[in-house]
Design a protein around this motif. Structure first.
Motif, PDB file in Angstrom:
ATOM      1  N   ILE A 268       0.838  -1.189   0.000  1.00  0.00           N
ATOM      2  CA  ILE A 268       0.000   0.000   0.000  1.00  0.00           C
ATOM      3  C   ILE A 268       0.875   1.243   0.000  1.00  0.00           C
ATOM      4  O   ILE A 268       1.866   1.321   0.730  1.00  0.00           O
ATOM      5  CB  ILE A 268      -0.896   0.019   1.252  1.00  0.00           C
ATOM      6  N   GLY A 269       0.509   2.225  -0.802  1.00  0.00           N
ATOM      7  CA  GLY A 269       1.222   3.498  -0.820  1.00  0.00           C
ATOM      8  C   GLY A 269       0.379   4.591  -0.165  1.00  0.00           C
ATOM      9  O   GLY A 269      -0.835   4.646  -0.345  1.00  0.00           O
ATOM     10  N   THR A 270       1.021   5.443   0.599  1.00  0.00           N
ATOM     11  CA  THR A 270       0.330   6.516   1.321  1.00  0.00           C
ATOM     12  C   THR A 270       0.082   7.714   0.418  1.00  0.00           C
ATOM     13  O   THR A 270       0.983   8.158  -0.297  1.00  0.00           O
ATOM     14  CB  THR A 270       1.187   6.978   2.524  1.00  0.00           C
ATOM     15  N   GLN A 271      -1.138   8.249   0.453  1.00  0.00           N
ATOM     16  CA  GLN A 271      -1.408   9.505  -0.245  1.00  0.00           C
ATOM     17  C   GLN A 271      -0.646  10.630   0.454  1.00  0.00           C
ATOM     18  O   GLN A 271      -0.478  10.608   1.682  1.00  0.00           O
ATOM     19  CB  GLN A 271      -2.904   9.824  -0.232  1.00  0.00           C
ATOM     20  N   ASN A 272      -0.180  11.597  -0.314  1.00  0.00           N
ATOM     21  CA  ASN A 272       0.657  12.670   0.228  1.00  0.00           C
ATOM     22  C   ASN A 272      -0.140  13.884   0.695  1.00  0.00           C
ATOM     23  O   ASN A 272       0.428  14.957   0.900  1.00  0.00           O
ATOM     24  CB  ASN A 272       1.684  13.109  -0.815  1.00  0.00           C
ATOM     25  N   PHE A 273      -1.444  13.721   0.832  1.00  0.00           N
ATOM     26  CA  PHE A 273      -2.252  14.826   1.351  1.00  0.00           C
ATOM     27  C   PHE A 273      -3.356  14.249   2.230  1.00  0.00           C
ATOM     28  O   PHE A 273      -3.741  13.080   2.097  1.00  0.00           O
ATOM     29  CB  PHE A 273      -2.837  15.673   0.220  1.00  0.00           C
ATOM     30  N   SER A 274      -3.849  15.080   3.153  1.00  0.00           N
ATOM     31  CA  SER A 274      -4.826  14.593   4.124  1.00  0.00           C
ATOM     32  C   SER A 274      -6.161  15.318   4.045  1.00  0.00           C
ATOM     33  O   SER A 274      -7.033  15.098   4.878  1.00  0.00           O
ATOM     34  CB  SER A 274      -4.277  14.747   5.545  1.00  0.00           C
ATOM     35  N   GLY A 275      -6.333  16.180   3.070  1.00  0.00           N
ATOM     36  CA  GLY A 275      -7.567  16.941   2.936  1.00  0.00           C
ATOM     37  C   GLY A 275      -7.324  18.188   2.118  1.00  0.00           C
ATOM     38  O   GLY A 275      -6.356  18.261   1.338  1.00  0.00           O
ATOM     39  N   ALA A 276      -8.180  19.184   2.307  1.00  0.00           N
ATOM     40  CA  ALA A 276      -8.046  20.410   1.528  1.00  0.00           C
ATOM     41  C   ALA A 276      -8.651  21.591   2.266  1.00  0.00           C
ATOM     42  O   ALA A 276      -9.500  21.432   3.149  1.00  0.00           O
ATOM     43  CB  ALA A 276      -8.731  20.249   0.169  1.00  0.00           C
ATOM     44  N   VAL A 277      -8.189  22.782   1.893  1.00  0.00           N
ATOM     45  CA  VAL A 277      -8.702  24.044   2.443  1.00  0.00           C
ATOM     46  C   VAL A 277      -9.403  24.809   1.331  1.00  0.00           C
ATOM     47  O   VAL A 277      -8.879  24.922   0.219  1.00  0.00           O
ATOM     48  CB  VAL A 277      -7.558  24.901   3.025  1.00  0.00           C
ATOM     49  N   LEU A 278     -10.598  25.321   1.633  1.00  0.00           N
ATOM     50  CA  LEU A 278     -11.356  26.135   0.682  1.00  0.00           C
ATOM     51  C   LEU A 278     -11.474  27.549   1.223  1.00  0.00           C
ATOM     52  O   LEU A 278     -11.598  27.747   2.439  1.00  0.00           O
ATOM     53  CB  LEU A 278     -12.745  25.557   0.443  1.00  0.00           C
ATOM     54  N   ILE A 279     -11.449  28.547   0.324  1.00  0.00           N
ATOM     55  CA  ILE A 279     -11.510  29.960   0.713  1.00  0.00           C
ATOM     56  C   ILE A 279     -12.782  30.577   0.139  1.00  0.00           C
ATOM     57  O   ILE A 279     -13.050  30.504  -1.060  1.00  0.00           O
ATOM     58  CB  ILE A 279     -10.276  30.728   0.196  1.00  0.00           C
ATOM     59  N   ASN A 280     -13.556  31.192   1.011  1.00  0.00           N
ATOM     60  CA  ASN A 280     -14.857  31.764   0.656  1.00  0.00           C
ATOM     61  C   ASN A 280     -14.704  32.951  -0.303  1.00  0.00           C
ATOM     62  O   ASN A 280     -13.829  33.804  -0.127  1.00  0.00           O
ATOM     63  CB  ASN A 280     -15.559  32.216   1.933  1.00  0.00           C
ATOM     64  N   LYS A 281     -15.577  32.994  -1.313  1.00  0.00           N
ATOM     65  CA  LYS A 281     -15.576  34.133  -2.242  1.00  0.00           C
ATOM     66  C   LYS A 281     -15.826  35.456  -1.529  1.00  0.00           C
ATOM     67  O   LYS A 281     -15.357  36.509  -1.962  1.00  0.00           O
ATOM     68  CB  LYS A 281     -16.680  33.938  -3.294  1.00  0.00           C
ATOM     69  N   ASN A 282     -16.580  35.419  -0.440  1.00  0.00           N
ATOM     70  CA  ASN A 282     -16.962  36.636   0.259  1.00  0.00           C
ATOM     71  C   ASN A 282     -16.060  36.965   1.449  1.00  0.00           C
ATOM     72  O   ASN A 282     -16.390  37.843   2.246  1.00  0.00           O
ATOM     73  CB  ASN A 282     -18.415  36.529   0.737  1.00  0.00           C
ATOM     74  N   ALA A 283     -14.940  36.255   1.564  1.00  0.00           N
ATOM     75  CA  ALA A 283     -14.007  36.555   2.652  1.00  0.00           C
ATOM     76  C   ALA A 283     -13.453  37.973   2.477  1.00  0.00           C
ATOM     77  O   ALA A 283     -13.037  38.363   1.377  1.00  0.00           O
ATOM     78  CB  ALA A 283     -12.865  35.545   2.655  1.00  0.00           C
ATOM     79  N   LYS A 284     -13.459  38.756   3.538  1.00  0.00           N
ATOM     80  CA  LYS A 284     -12.941  40.123   3.459  1.00  0.00           C
ATOM     81  C   LYS A 284     -11.435  40.125   3.249  1.00  0.00           C
ATOM     82  O   LYS A 284     -10.885  41.034   2.622  1.00  0.00           O
ATOM     83  CB  LYS A 284     -13.295  40.881   4.738  1.00  0.00           C
ATOM     84  N   ASN A 285     -10.775  39.118   3.786  1.00  0.00           N
ATOM     85  CA  ASN A 285      -9.317  39.014   3.640  1.00  0.00           C
ATOM     86  C   ASN A 285      -8.955  37.595   3.198  1.00  0.00           C
ATOM     87  O   ASN A 285      -8.434  36.800   3.979  1.00  0.00           O
ATOM     88  CB  ASN A 285      -8.613  39.346   4.956  1.00  0.00           C
ATOM     89  N   PRO A 286      -9.228  37.264   1.936  1.00  0.00           N
ATOM     90  CA  PRO A 286      -8.963  35.896   1.477  1.00  0.00           C
ATOM     91  C   PRO A 286      -7.490  35.515   1.531  1.00  0.00           C
ATOM     92  O   PRO A 286      -7.156  34.339   1.603  1.00  0.00           O
ATOM     93  CB  PRO A 286      -9.478  35.905   0.029  1.00  0.00           C
ATOM     94  N   GLU A 287      -6.616  36.528   1.515  1.00  0.00           N
ATOM     95  CA  GLU A 287      -5.169  36.249   1.583  1.00  0.00           C
ATOM     96  C   GLU A 287      -4.722  35.874   2.992  1.00  0.00           C
ATOM     97  O   GLU A 287      -3.597  35.398   3.186  1.00  0.00           O
ATOM     98  CB  GLU A 287      -4.380  37.475   1.099  1.00  0.00           C
ATOM     99  N   ALA A 288      -5.606  36.057   3.982  1.00  0.00           N
ATOM    100  CA  ALA A 288      -5.212  35.830   5.380  1.00  0.00           C
ATOM    101  C   ALA A 288      -4.786  34.392   5.627  1.00  0.00           C
ATOM    102  O   ALA A 288      -3.888  34.134   6.444  1.00  0.00           O
ATOM    103  CB  ALA A 288      -6.359  36.207   6.319  1.00  0.00           C
ATOM    104  N   PHE A 289      -5.414  33.448   4.933  1.00  0.00           N
ATOM    105  CA  PHE A 289      -5.004  32.051   5.116  1.00  0.00           C
ATOM    106  C   PHE A 289      -3.540  31.865   4.762  1.00  0.00           C
ATOM    107  O   PHE A 289      -2.830  31.079   5.395  1.00  0.00           O
ATOM    108  CB  PHE A 289      -5.866  31.114   4.270  1.00  0.00           C
ATOM    109  N   PHE A 290      -3.052  32.590   3.759  1.00  0.00           N
ATOM    110  CA  PHE A 290      -1.653  32.452   3.361  1.00  0.00           C
ATOM    111  C   PHE A 290      -0.716  33.145   4.345  1.00  0.00           C
ATOM    112  O   PHE A 290       0.397  32.674   4.583  1.00  0.00           O
ATOM    113  CB  PHE A 290      -1.471  32.984   1.939  1.00  0.00           C
TER     114      PHE A 290
END
Length: 561
Positions: free
Chosen positions: A362-384
């Motif tokens: 068995i090989g392990t996937q190299n990711f465990s999920g994902a992050v989504l950023i809301n279109k209406n976020a006032k500061n969408p760059e804040a996650f970065f």
């Protein structure tokens, strides 16, 4: 320090890049216009470049609480050492709209209810379920995140994701990529074979290289009284076959791997397409082998009722000589065998090769999920601003701030000038603040864990704080298991279909999976002849399997472009 200089230089370069391309940024429905818009873009770029907001902003999210997410000092997901750190270090007030446990899918249920009720979505949201991430994408409430990632992600963050570009596949649409994969450690759950070394030594045997070697060892483990109690009460290997033939721990999948396939997943075919492993001719040979082992008593008849923990109990009780699973099983649960059998000793070996010299695991996937950023976020760059800091500083613990781990008094303590990770040395016990972070585990670079442990296993001195931490957690047995795991990289076979269920899967897959599980189990236990496998394959193909294979490959072709 050189690290601080590098961080400063990197951020200045990133600022320069983002400033030059500010005019090309995509607009967001909540963004102001004209001069105000320009001022806001400059503020965004400044925050990303500096790694902090001079004027604190609020970033909303929702919290998933796993069984291993624990708190102390009266803290909660909404108010803890991590949320205070985000405010003080980054100028980000993390606000949780709600939190829910992951047990019994409570978090997923709560999120789906919010979607169906058209509740406002948070600014950022992290999920560990590909289908759920795509349902969120389908709601139309989230940004094309890839363009933001290209613009704002820091060098180390980009390096982590770029180690495996297939991470983007599940979230890719014709018009963009709407979620950012969460990188996780590579080769973390790949299979090694754990064997009672004291039994091998007592019987004068060497570790196996082939399935035939393995069978001879199991025969000795069953028939030559390796535990010396005068009874025929031992097994060659323990397996968990209740729910899957490719479980992570106590797995049988390596037997299939020896015949060139892994069941219950989509593997590379010779022509460059994907094929379903369970209908591969190699699966028939593997089932025949497993059936022979059950008849000979090498595998307990109860294996069909064993889940992973129950199967492991047979090893830790001292009654089974082998178990297949990840390198980290040396600690949990296998170390418990020493409590029951103080003289027990076990080692890791590579999975054995089949008649044609093939080996697969068995090989392990190299990711465990994902992050989504809301279109209406006032500061969408804040996650970065947030995630860049963790990748540049926490991922390898390169800064003094994270020299030992996240926070003194939480996941480590300094005792007499030395670091300790022992819960007894930490007031109130040890908790893991990185589990409070938006992306589950702080920040992980896929290759870093095995690179770190591999260097230490070879006798190398710790090269960074990440490796210093690993050196304190590791012992000779861990290094031995790590070395086998690293040397077996070429045997790893990851599931290549990581998309959402196809059209035909939605209506046919449950029945196909049920038929597969019943057929395979009955063949292994002798209730069906081995040639029934051929009938299973014909029925699988005619009952939707051929259509599913076509749809899977259409998806695969679309995301590889």
């Amino acid at each position: 320090m050189e690290t601080k200089k590098l961080w400063k230089t990197t951020m200045m370069a990133l600022f320069a890049c983002t400033f030059v391309f500010a005019s090309a940024c995509s607009n967001n429905s909540a963004a102001p216009s004209g001069a105000a818009s320009g001022a806001k873009k400059e503020e965004e770029n400044n925050a990303v470049a500096k790694g902090k907001y001079d004027n604190p902003i609020t970033l909303t999210t929702v919290g998933r609480i796993t069984p291993s997410t624990t708190f102390k000092n009266g803290e909660t997901m909404e108010d803890n050492v991590h949320t205070r750190w985000a405010k003080d270090r980054l100028g980000i007030n993390l606000k949780y709209l709600w939190t829910a446990s992951t047990q019994n899918k409570a978090f997923e249920t709560r999120l789906r209810l919010a979607l169906s009720a058209n509740e406002p979505m948070p600014d950022v949201i992290a999920v560990d379920n590909i289908q759920l991430a795509n349902d969120l994408i389908d709601s139309g409430q989230f940004l094309d995140a890839k363009s933001m990632w290209d613009k704002y992600a820091s060098p180390t963050y980009k390096k982590a994701v770029n180690e495996d570009p297939t991470m983007w596949y599940p979230f890719t649409r014709k018009d963009g990529v709407y979620a950012i994969p969460i990188p996780d450690y590579a080769w973390n759950n790949d299979t090694v074979l754990w064997i009672r070394q004291d039994w091998l030594d007592k019987l004068g045997l060497k570790g196996p290289e082939t399935l035939d070697d393995l069978e001879k060892i199991m025969d000795a483990f069953v028939n030559q009284d390796p535990d010396g109690n005068g009874k025929k009460d031992t097994y060659g290997i323990t397996m968990a076959l209740k729910d899957s033939f490719k479980s992570t721990q106590s797995t049988a999948s390596f037997v299939f791997g020896a015949y060139g396939t892994i069941p219950e997943q989509w593997n590379d075919a010779a022509d460059g397409t994907l094929s379903y492993g369970s209908i591969n001719p190699g699966s028939k040979q593997a089932l025949q082998r497993l059936s022979d082992w059950v008849k000979k008593g090498f595998v307990p008849k109860e294996a069909g009722l064993f889940d992973e923990s129950k199967a492991a109990e047979l090893f830790t009780s001292g009654r089974a000589g082998m178990i297949a699973g990840p390198y980290w099983m040396d600690r949990t649960p296998l170390i418990n065998v020493k409590k029951n059998v103080p003289t027990a000793n076990f080692k890791a070996y590579p999975v054995p090769k089949g008649p044609d010299g093939k080996a697969g695991r068995i090989g392990t996937q190299n990711f465990s999920g994902a992050v989504l950023i809301n279109k209406n976020a006032k500061n969408p760059e804040a996650f970065f601003v947030y995630q860049n800091y963790l990748f540049e500083n926490f991922a390898l613990m390169q800064s003094d701030e994270f020299k030992y781990q996240f926070a003194e008094g939480y996941d480590y303590a300094l005792k007499d000038g030395k670091v300790s990770y022992d819960s007894k040395d930490i007031p109130g016990g040890r908790v893991i603040p990185q589990k409070y972070t938006i992306a589950f585990e702080g920040a992980r670079i896929p290759s870093s864990a095995m690179e770190s442990l591999g260097n230490l296993a070879k006798g190398g001195e710790p090269r960074n704080n990440f490796e210093r931490k690993d050196s304190l957690f590791s012992d000779a047995l861990r290094y031995q298991g790590v070395s086998v795991n690293i040397d077996s990289k070429s045997y790893s076979m990851r599931d290549k279909f990581i998309g959402i269920p196809t059209k035909t899967m939605k209506t046919r897959w449950e029945n196909l999976s049920t038929s597969e599980a019943q057929t395979f189990t009955k063949i292994v236990y002798g209730d069906l002849p081995i040639d029934e496998f051929d009938n299973f394959v014909k029925k699988w193909k005619s009952s939707g399997g051929d259509d599913i294979t076509k749809e899977v490959n259409e998806w695969y072709s679309s995301v590889k472009k």
